[in-house]
Design a protein around this motif. Structure first.
Motif, PDB file in Angstrom:
ATOM      1  N   LEU A 194       0.858  -1.183   0.000  1.00 64.14           N
ATOM      2  CA  LEU A 194       0.000   0.000   0.000  1.00 64.14           C
ATOM      3  C   LEU A 194       0.892   1.229   0.000  1.00 64.14           C
ATOM      4  O   LEU A 194       1.743   1.392   0.883  1.00 64.14           O
ATOM      5  CB  LEU A 194      -0.927   0.032   1.214  1.00 64.14           C
ATOM      6  N   ARG A 195       0.705   2.076  -1.004  1.00 61.52           N
ATOM      7  CA  ARG A 195       1.506   3.297  -1.166  1.00 61.52           C
ATOM      8  C   ARG A 195       0.604   4.504  -0.917  1.00 61.52           C
ATOM      9  O   ARG A 195      -0.507   4.580  -1.443  1.00 61.52           O
ATOM     10  CB  ARG A 195       2.082   3.355  -2.573  1.00 61.52           C
ATOM     11  N   TYR A 196       1.093   5.433  -0.089  1.00 61.32           N
ATOM     12  CA  TYR A 196       0.344   6.663   0.169  1.00 61.32           C
ATOM     13  C   TYR A 196       1.207   7.860  -0.197  1.00 61.32           C
ATOM     14  O   TYR A 196       2.393   7.930   0.163  1.00 61.32           O
ATOM     15  CB  TYR A 196      -0.060   6.789   1.641  1.00 61.32           C
ATOM     16  N   ALA A 197       0.624   8.786  -0.930  1.00 61.45           N
ATOM     17  CA  ALA A 197       1.319  10.021  -1.297  1.00 61.45           C
ATOM     18  C   ALA A 197       0.408  11.206  -1.031  1.00 61.45           C
ATOM     19  O   ALA A 197      -0.808  11.136  -1.287  1.00 61.45           O
ATOM     20  CB  ALA A 197       1.730  10.004  -2.768  1.00 61.45           C
ATOM     21  N   MET A 198       0.979  12.278  -0.531  1.00 62.31           N
ATOM     22  CA  MET A 198       0.230  13.517  -0.342  1.00 62.31           C
ATOM     23  C   MET A 198       0.448  14.389  -1.572  1.00 62.31           C
ATOM     24  O   MET A 198       1.540  14.904  -1.786  1.00 62.31           O
ATOM     25  CB  MET A 198       0.674  14.248   0.922  1.00 62.31           C
ATOM     26  N   ASN A 207      -5.140  13.328  -1.176  1.00 57.21           N
ATOM     27  CA  ASN A 207      -4.525  12.047  -0.862  1.00 57.21           C
ATOM     28  C   ASN A 207      -4.513  11.160  -2.102  1.00 57.21           C
ATOM     29  O   ASN A 207      -5.449  11.187  -2.907  1.00 57.21           O
ATOM     30  CB  ASN A 207      -5.293  11.334   0.255  1.00 57.21           C
ATOM     31  N   ARG A 208      -3.461  10.353  -2.239  1.00 56.49           N
ATOM     32  CA  ARG A 208      -3.373   9.409  -3.350  1.00 56.49           C
ATOM     33  C   ARG A 208      -2.949   8.049  -2.804  1.00 56.49           C
ATOM     34  O   ARG A 208      -1.882   7.915  -2.202  1.00 56.49           O
ATOM     35  CB  ARG A 208      -2.383   9.912  -4.404  1.00 56.49           C
ATOM     36  N   TRP A 209      -3.808   7.047  -2.984  1.00 56.39           N
ATOM     37  CA  TRP A 209      -3.571   5.711  -2.467  1.00 56.39           C
ATOM     38  C   TRP A 209      -3.192   4.773  -3.613  1.00 56.39           C
ATOM     39  O   TRP A 209      -3.797   4.826  -4.680  1.00 56.39           O
ATOM     40  CB  TRP A 209      -4.813   5.182  -1.755  1.00 56.39           C
ATOM     41  N   GLY A 210      -2.206   3.899  -3.361  1.00 56.90           N
ATOM     42  CA  GLY A 210      -1.749   2.982  -4.397  1.00 56.90           C
ATOM     43  C   GLY A 210      -1.620   1.550  -3.889  1.00 56.90           C
ATOM     44  O   GLY A 210      -0.512   1.117  -3.553  1.00 56.90           O
ATOM     45  N   PRO A 211      -2.720   0.796  -3.820  1.00 56.50           N
ATOM     46  CA  PRO A 211      -2.627  -0.616  -3.425  1.00 56.50           C
ATOM     47  C   PRO A 211      -2.121  -1.475  -4.586  1.00 56.50           C
ATOM     48  O   PRO A 211      -2.301  -1.137  -5.753  1.00 56.50           O
ATOM     49  CB  PRO A 211      -4.074  -0.977  -3.072  1.00 56.50           C
ATOM     50  N   VAL A 232      -4.038   3.351  -8.645  1.00 59.69           N
ATOM     51  CA  VAL A 232      -3.768   4.639  -8.002  1.00 59.69           C
ATOM     52  C   VAL A 232      -5.098   5.374  -7.917  1.00 59.69           C
ATOM     53  O   VAL A 232      -5.737   5.629  -8.943  1.00 59.69           O
ATOM     54  CB  VAL A 232      -2.730   5.469  -8.778  1.00 59.69           C
ATOM     55  N   PHE A 233      -5.518   5.701  -6.693  1.00 60.73           N
ATOM     56  CA  PHE A 233      -6.834   6.266  -6.457  1.00 60.73           C
ATOM     57  C   PHE A 233      -6.686   7.565  -5.667  1.00 60.73           C
ATOM     58  O   PHE A 233      -6.070   7.575  -4.599  1.00 60.73           O
ATOM     59  CB  PHE A 233      -7.703   5.270  -5.683  1.00 60.73           C
ATOM     60  N   SER A 234      -7.209   8.646  -6.212  1.00 65.01           N
ATOM     61  CA  SER A 234      -7.098   9.945  -5.548  1.00 65.01           C
ATOM     62  C   SER A 234      -8.323  10.198  -4.672  1.00 65.01           C
ATOM     63  O   SER A 234      -9.421   9.710  -4.939  1.00 65.01           O
ATOM     64  CB  SER A 234      -6.952  11.064  -6.584  1.00 65.01           C
ATOM     65  N   GLU A 235      -8.089  10.978  -3.619  1.00 66.45           N
ATOM     66  CA  GLU A 235      -9.141  11.314  -2.664  1.00 66.45           C
ATOM     67  C   GLU A 235      -8.998  12.777  -2.267  1.00 66.45           C
ATOM     68  O   GLU A 235      -7.935  13.199  -1.805  1.00 66.45           O
ATOM     69  CB  GLU A 235      -9.033  10.428  -1.418  1.00 66.45           C
TER      70      GLU A 235
END
Length: 285
Positions: A194-198, A207-211, A232-235
Motif C-alpha cells: 500500500l503506497r500513500y502520497a500527499m 490524498n493518493r492511495w496505491g494498493p 492509483v486512487f485519488s481522494e
C-alpha cells in the motif's frame, strides 16, 4: 505573483538539486565498473531483488555495504491526455545496516498527466490536455520490519520525499509505502503493498492511495516472471480518479548481480491509460 528574487531562489534550488542528482548518478555508474574489475563481491549473497521490477517493491533491503543501481524507461499511452515518456527513473540504493537502506534518485517526465505506473513517478500532473516537462529528485530510507515465520509475512516500509527540480510542480511530496509477502513453494512469492502520497496540484492538497498485489514466479536461475494488479486512487482532488492496471512482466539475470526486465500493463478502469511499457535494469555492486 512571485517576486523575481523568489523565482531566482527557486531556480537556484532546483538547479542545485539537478547538479547533486547528476553527480550521484555519475558516481553510481563509475563505481560499478571499478567494483567489477577490482572488488569482487562476497560469495553466497542473497538473491538480488530490485524495486523497479514492478509497482510493488521488494520486501528486502540491500545487503549492508553494497549498492543497487536501478534505471528504466516508461512509455504510457493515455486515453485522453498526451502520451508520457518517463526516464531515466534512476534509483540508487545503499545498504546502511542489516535492516536499513538509503535511497536517492532522479527522474524526468514529458507528456500529459494522469497515470502513475512506477514508484519513481511522483504525481498525476495536470489533466487539461497540455504537455508538461518536469523532473524531480527522490530521497529516503527503506527499513525491514519482519521476517517470514508461519503466517507472519516478511515486510518492509519505505519513507521517501519527492522534490521538484524543474517543471510546474509547486512543492515537495512525502510518500510512504508498506510492503509484505510470503515465499511459496517452488520459490514463488506473493507480495502486496500500500503506497500513500500527499499530492499537491494547483495548490489543491489531496490524498493518493496505491494498493498493489503481485505473484512472482521463479522459472529458472535466470528467468523470472510476475503477474501484478495495482491501482492509483485519488481522494480529495478537484477531480477524483480511479486508475487500475493488470501488468505481467519478466526479467532475465545475466549474472547474480545484473538483471534486465520488461513489464507491460493495460488499464482496467475507465480513468486508466490504455497501456504502458516499461523496461530497465538493476546492477548490484
Amino acid at each position: 505573483m512571485c517576486s523575481s528574487s523568489q523565482q531566482t531562489s527557486d531556480a537556484k534550488r532546483r538547479g542545485l538539486a539537478v547538479v547533486l542528482a547528476a553527480a550521484l548518478l555519475v558516481c553510481a555508474i563509475v563505481r560499478p565498473v571499478r567494483a567489477q574489475l577490482f572488488e569482487p563481491l562476497p560469495p553466497n549473497l542473497p538473491e538480488m531483488a530490485t524495486d523497479r521490477d514492478a509497482f510493488t517493491p521488494a520486501t528486502t533491503s540491500v545487503v549492508p555495504g553494497l549498492s543497487i543501481l536501478e534505471a528504466s524507461y516508461s512509455y504510457i499511452d493515455n486515453r485522453e491526455q498526451p502520451d508520457v515518456n518517463s526516464f531515466p527513473e534512476a534509483l540508487l540504493r545503499y545498504g546502511l545496516s542489516e535492516r536499513v537502506e538509503l535511497r536517492i534518485g532522479w527522474n524526468y517526465e514529458a507528456g500529459g498527466g494522469g497515470n502513475v505506473v512506477t514508484a519513481n513517478e511522483s504525481s498525476e500532473g495536470l489533466l487539461d490536455g497540455s504537455i508538461s516537462y518536469e523532473s524531480h529528485a527522490m530521497y529516503g530510507v527503506k527499513v525491514d520490519l519482519t521476517e517470514q515465520s508461519g503466517w507472519m509475512p516478511r515486510s518492509a516500509a519505505i519513507l521517501e520525499g519527492f522534490t521538484p527540480t524543474s517543471g510546474p510542480e509547486p512543492a515537495s511530496q512525502p510518500v510512504c509505502t508498506v510492503v509484505a509477502g510470503w515465499e511459496l513453494p517452488k520459490q514463488w512469492r506473493f507480495d502486496y503493498a500500500l503506497r500513500y502520497a500527499m499530492g499537491n496540484e494547483r495548490k489543491d492538497a489531496y490524498n493518493r492511495w496505491g494498493p498493489s498485489a503481485i505473484l512472482r514466479m521463479h522459472l529458472s536461475d535466470e528467468w523470472h516472471a510476475h503477474l501484478e494488479w495495482f491501482g492509483v486512487f485519488s481522494e480529495g482532488f478537484f477531480e477524483d480518479t480511479s486508475r487500475a492496471f493488470i501488468s505481467p512482466g519478466v526479467h532475465y539475470n545475466f549474472s547474480p548481480n545484473f538483471e534486465v526486465g520488461l513489464r507491460m500493463g493495460w488499464g482496467v478502469s475507465p480513468d486508466a491509460a490504455n497501456y504502458f511499457v516499461n523496461w530497465g535494469f538493476g546492477w548490484r555492486y
